[in-house]
Design an enzyme around this catalytic site. Structure first.
Site, PDB file in Angstrom:
ATOM      1  N   ASN A 179      24.475  -0.605 -65.663  1.00  0.00           N
ATOM      2  CA  ASN A 179      24.190  -1.993 -65.311  1.00  0.00           C
ATOM      3  C   ASN A 179      22.969  -2.429 -66.099  1.00  0.00           C
ATOM      4  OD1 ASN A 179      25.016  -4.326 -63.729  1.00  0.00           O
ATOM      5  ND2 ASN A 179      23.094  -4.063 -62.621  1.00  0.00           N
ATOM      6  N   LYS A 180      22.616  -3.712 -65.972  1.00  0.00           N
ATOM      7  CA  LYS A 180      21.513  -4.278 -66.727  1.00  0.00           C
ATOM      8  C   LYS A 180      20.246  -3.432 -66.637  1.00  0.00           C
ATOM      9  CE  LYS A 180      21.776  -6.998 -68.783  1.00  0.00           C
ATOM     10  NZ  LYS A 180      22.148  -6.828 -70.207  1.00  0.00           N
ATOM     11  N   GLN A 240      18.374 -13.309 -67.374  1.00  0.00           N
ATOM     12  CA  GLN A 240      19.573 -13.749 -66.669  1.00  0.00           C
ATOM     13  C   GLN A 240      19.230 -14.097 -65.208  1.00  0.00           C
ATOM     14  OE1 GLN A 240      19.455 -11.230 -68.837  1.00  0.00           O
ATOM     15  NE2 GLN A 240      21.467 -10.666 -69.676  1.00  0.00           N
ATOM     16  N   ARG A 263      31.180  -5.862 -77.647  1.00  0.00           N
ATOM     17  CA  ARG A 263      30.035  -5.280 -76.925  1.00  0.00           C
ATOM     18  C   ARG A 263      30.543  -3.977 -76.294  1.00  0.00           C
ATOM     19  NH1 ARG A 263      26.893  -8.926 -72.799  1.00  0.00           N
ATOM     20  NH2 ARG A 263      25.241  -7.390 -73.118  1.00  0.00           N
ATOM     21  N   ARG A 280      29.108 -13.942 -71.029  1.00  0.00           N
ATOM     22  CA  ARG A 280      28.526 -12.646 -70.674  1.00  0.00           C
ATOM     23  C   ARG A 280      28.906 -12.269 -69.251  1.00  0.00           C
ATOM     24  NH1 ARG A 280      25.732 -14.069 -66.848  1.00  0.00           N
ATOM     25  NH2 ARG A 280      25.295 -11.909 -66.370  1.00  0.00           N
ATOM     26  N   GLY A 281      28.595 -11.025 -68.903  1.00  0.00           N
ATOM     27  CA  GLY A 281      28.937 -10.542 -67.567  1.00  0.00           C
ATOM     28  C   GLY A 281      30.229  -9.749 -67.638  1.00  0.00           C
ATOM     29  N   ALA A 282      30.257  -8.586 -66.999  1.00  0.00           N
ATOM     30  CA  ALA A 282      31.392  -7.687 -67.160  1.00  0.00           C
ATOM     31  C   ALA A 282      32.741  -8.321 -66.828  1.00  0.00           C
ATOM     32  CB  ALA A 282      31.146  -6.419 -66.340  1.00  0.00           C
ATOM     33  N   ASP A 324      28.529  -2.759 -65.150  1.00  0.00           N
ATOM     34  CA  ASP A 324      29.241  -2.996 -66.404  1.00  0.00           C
ATOM     35  C   ASP A 324      30.252  -1.902 -66.692  1.00  0.00           C
ATOM     36  OD1 ASP A 324      26.466  -4.434 -66.668  1.00  0.00           O
ATOM     37  OD2 ASP A 324      27.863  -5.416 -68.045  1.00  0.00           O
TER      38      ASP A 324
HETATM   39  C1  LIG Z   1      29.002  -9.064 -62.666  1.00  0.00           C
HETATM   40  S1  LIG Z   1      28.355  -9.062 -64.278  1.00  0.00           S
HETATM   41  C2  LIG Z   1      27.897  -7.408 -64.469  1.00  0.00           C
HETATM   42  C3  LIG Z   1      26.708  -7.229 -65.351  1.00  0.00           C
HETATM   43  O1  LIG Z   1      26.783  -7.929 -66.623  1.00  0.00           O
HETATM   44  C4  LIG Z   1      25.445  -8.281 -67.007  1.00  0.00           C
HETATM   45  O2  LIG Z   1      25.149  -7.882 -68.322  1.00  0.00           O
HETATM   46  P1  LIG Z   1      25.037  -9.012 -69.502  1.00  0.00           P
HETATM   47  O3  LIG Z   1      24.259 -10.165 -68.931  1.00  0.00           O
HETATM   48  O4  LIG Z   1      24.331  -8.291 -70.638  1.00  0.00           O
HETATM   49  O5  LIG Z   1      26.468  -9.359 -69.826  1.00  0.00           O
HETATM   50  C5  LIG Z   1      24.571  -7.517 -66.045  1.00  0.00           C
HETATM   51  O6  LIG Z   1      24.500  -6.143 -66.380  1.00  0.00           O
HETATM   52  C6  LIG Z   1      25.404  -7.704 -64.778  1.00  0.00           C
HETATM   53  O7  LIG Z   1      24.934  -6.962 -63.713  1.00  0.00           O
END
Ligand SMILES: CSC[C@H]1O[C@H](OP(=O)(O)O)[C@H](O)[C@@H]1O
Length: 351
Positions: free
Chosen positions: A244-245, A193, A90, A49-51, A234
């Site tokens: 973003n989240k 997270q 996603r 996960r994570g962009a 994201d």
């Molecule tokens: C640097 S990661 C950017 C972003 O990704 C995370 O989303 P997810 O945990 O659903 O993949 C979160 O929005 C982070 O800020």
């Protein structure tokens, strides 16, 4: 890398090796991904996960699919369809489709060429984070003397970025330079997270931090417990609106009201010129069970319904600056010619 030897994600000859982020912080389980289905499963359940990390997964996913096509005798049309499944696993982080687009055109020159392109793409993603950290830390230290107290949301460390981190990379760079006093970490419901991953990374880095419930964020800012908010992204629209989240938008509103700088740290690959404003960003909606249950245990009564937006959209006018590996974007759109956000740097005339 998160561990010596166990990378958050890396290519190992013919498969992806990565940490399963769903079982952290209590278990450090390494995944070995050899098929498209395994990769999509890891992306959808946020084991990966994570962009920026999704960008790496997209790039390596092209090679993984091509190797599986050779083993399975897929037609070119089937291969293209399987790569498209990875690209669409996603919807919100533009980095996933960006990673695929970085490697797919090279595939016409053979799998070995695509593998080199994919590994190079992953290395570029990792290298960008150090630049973002340096640039973001330099920007924040111009705003205030002494050691800073930073508020962050979700997880934006090596687990989300292959190495170092984006917003957490800025925080780690401030720490390295002796300019960090404390980090306030939002737990980041529903998948936590913040409490599970960011606290784990900060503890391993020896960085002082305190965890807060998401709902406490605005009051923590109103109480003056942070000098700046730094978050990831994201997808950044051409005009500077940021996906973003979920929970980021509320924090940005509170920071604006408290006149605290609100910084977005992200690589240039998160900026999407093809998306004019935040209204055009697809916001992923996930299962209601992620909200009604905690760690797989039902908390809400049976038949309770839930709304589970995985991301929200923060309008550009609430963002003090966007920091990438190449520039600091403040008071102007990331993509020339887009609608410029109002100038909301602390002390600027209110929009
Ligand atoms: C640097 S990661 C950017 C972003 O990704 C995370 O989303 P997810 O945990 O659903 O993949 C979160 O929005 C982070 O800020």
């Amino acid at each position: 890398m998160v561990h010596a030897g166990d990378a958050a994600l890396e290519w190992r000859n013919d498969h992806i090796s990565c940490i399963d982020q769903t079982v952290l912080p209590h278990e450090e389980r390494q995944l070995s991904i050899t098929t498209v289905d395994e990769l999509i499963d890891a992306i959808v359940r946020l084991a990966i996960r994570g962009a920026p990390m999704l960008g790496a997964a997209g790039a390596l996913g092209v090679v993984l699919a091509a190797l599986q096509a050779e083993r399975s005798g897929w037609s070119p049309e089937r291969l293209r369809a399987e790569i498209d499944r990875v690209r669409c696993a996603r919807p919100t982080a533009v980095n996933l489709e960006w990673g695929v687009a970085e490697v797919l055109p090279v595939l016409r020159h053979g799998v070995a060429a695509a593998e080199t392109a994919a590994v190079t793409t992953v290395a570029r993603i990792a290298a960008a984070n150090r630049e973002i950290g340096d640039r973001g830390a330099a920007y924040l230290t111009t705003l205030r003397d002494g050691r800073l107290r930073v508020h962050t949301h979700c997880n934006t460390g090596a687990l989300a970025c292959v190495e170092w981190g984006t917003a957490l990379g800025v925080i780690r760079t401030l720490h390295e330079r002796g300019r960090l006093a404390n980090v306030i970490v939002d737990e980041t419901r529903p998948l936590l997270q913040g409490s599970r991953l960011t606290c784990w990374e900060l503890a391993r880095a020896g960085i002082a931090h305190q965890l807060v419930p998401d709902g406490a964020g605005p009051f923590v800012l109103a109480q003056g417990l942070a000098d700046a908010v730094v978050v990831g992204a994201d997808r950044i629209a051409a005009n500077g609106d940021v996906a973003n989240k979920i929970g980021t938008y509320g924090l940005a509103l509170a920071a604006h009201h408290a006149r605290i700088p609100f910084l977005v740290a992200a690589p240039e690959s998160t900026i999407d010129p093809a998306t004019p404003t935040g209204a055009s960003i697809p916001v992923e909606r996930r299962s209601e069970a992620e909200v009604t249950h905690v760690a797989g245990r039902r908390v809400a009564p049976e038949n309770t319904r839930a709304v589970n937006f995985a991301f929200d959209i923060t309008p550009a006018e609430l963002i003090t600056a966007i920091v990438t590996e190449r520039r600091v974007i403040a008071g102007e759109p990331p993509v020339r010619g887009s609608t410029a956000p109002a100038d909301v740097r602390p002390g600027a005339a209110r929009p």
